[in-house]
Design a protein around this motif. Structure first.
Motif: not given
Ligand code: SF4
Length: 362
Positions: A149, A194, A201, A204, A207, A210, A218
């Motif tokens: 991702r 994730c 996200c 995260c 993010h 990403c 995603t």
């Molecule tokens: S931002 Fe990217 S790495 Fe983070 S949870 Fe979402 S998809 Fe996964």
């Protein structure tokens, strides 16, 4: 990622990990034996299911030396219910190698760890980085998903080529100063944030770095190559009584589920009928052929590579058991059979049996 972006990414992920990581027993140690045990147990098994097994195992076998000195049957009993028993047999074997060939000292590098039975790239990288601080990245299912991702990796992740690509990216992202924490942080991110479906996200720490999140894609990652349909096998088993006891047999060491105990069981050959398979099974153990062609219990079980249905038949009255070696054959009342380590399908047969009137006779 530019070097400054990479540095910020590493910092944010490590900070997040240090402030939110779950307090798990194997995270309170740098002992390679304990880390190894946890990593082997966690393969194919959820964290919540592992904790009790991990603690119990260490109470009984607290060091690699005690594991090497233990009987395989003791190890299998401690593993009972965790599944994938090959893991425990290889663990036992590797402990023997550590004691005999390394004077009881754990090998300390990724490459030397990989020489041990049952230790592949993933486990070697986990032990080398967490216990010994070697900068090698781990790549498991969680790490693959996170990287696919982060980088919008557009090829299947479950192929050899996919693994090599993702391993290269993981090694590039790896924080060199604390590789053990870093590896655990990426895995933790995959497990808690994730997630396979509906990743969190907004919470995260990665993010901003990403690519899939930036493009709102995603759910398109990771790309998984479809596996072939899982084959279905059929087996027959015999519940053979001798007075108040029942016959249990031990699987050969080199077989799947080797060393575990069960009722006499055989898989059906191609185009063989249940009746013919039961006859063949009875003859193999010199038992009378069961009279009834109706099974007293039927269970289904799924392994990674196939599905299995077992039909259990009530054996005919047998007066004597021809002399069979006691290390592979036991006669025990059903209520005492708990002392033998058994595989999950055998436990299911016992449970199904308890639900039949037949069980009342014991
Ligand atoms: S931002 Fe990217 S790495 Fe983070 S949870 Fe979402 S998809 Fe996964």
């Amino acid at each position: 990622m530019q070097p400054s972006e990479l540095s910020t990414f590493r910092q944010s992920l490590l900070q997040w990990y240090h402030s939110t990581a779950r307090d798990l027993p194997w995270r309170r140690t740098r002992d390679p034996y304990r880390i190894w045990l946890s990593e082997i147990m966690l393969q194919q098994t959820r964290v919540a299911a592992v904790i009790d097994y991990y603690n119990r195992f260490l109470e009984e076998l607290p060091t690699v030396g005690t594991l090497a000195a233990a009987e395989l049957q003791t190890v299998l009993k401690l593993w009972e219910g965790l599944g994938y028993y090959r893991r425990s047999r290889l663990l036992h074997k590797a402990a023997g190698v550590i004691v005999e060939e390394h004077s009881g000292q754990f090998p300390q590098t990724f490459e030397s760890l990989k020489q041990l039975p049952g230790i592949g790239d993933y486990t070697a990288a986990a032990i080398a980085s967490i216990a010994f601080g070697e900068p090698v990245a781990v790549v498991d299912g969680n790490v693959k998903r996170v990287i696919a991702r982060l980088k919008q990796y557009n090829k299947p992740v479950n192929t050899n080529a996919g693994y090599k690509d993702l391993k290269n990216i993981a090694d590039h992202l790896l924080e060199q100063e604390s590789p053990g924490d870093w590896n655990q942080a990426v895995m933790e991110l995959g497990a808690r944030i994730c997630r396979p479906k509906r990743p969190l996200c907004e919470s995260c720490p990665a993010h901003q770095n990403c690519e899939a999140y930036r493009e709102n894609r995603t759910s398109a990652y990771p790309i998984i190559k479809k596996k072939e349909a899982v084959p279905h096998k059929t087996g027959v088993a015999i519940l053979q009584r001798f007075g108040d006891s029942v016959l249990f047999t031990r699987r050969g060491e080199d077989e799947m589920l080797g060393g575990l105990w069960e009722f006499p069981i055989r898989l059906l050959k191609e185009e063989e009928t249940l009746r013919d398979a039961v006859r063949r099974l009875a003859q193999a153990y010199d038992l009378p052929v069961p009279r009834s062609s109706e099974p007293i219990a039927v269970i289904a079980h799924e392994y990674t590579h196939f599905k299995l249905t077992i039909y259990l038949f009530e054996g005919n009255e047998a007066r004597e058991l021809s002399s069979l070696p006691s290390d592979t054959h036991r006669l025990l009342p059903l209520h005492q059979s708990g002392e033998l380590p058994m595989h999950r399908a055998q436990h299911k047969l016992m449970e199904a049996l308890q639900n039949t009137q037949q069980a009342l006779k014991f």
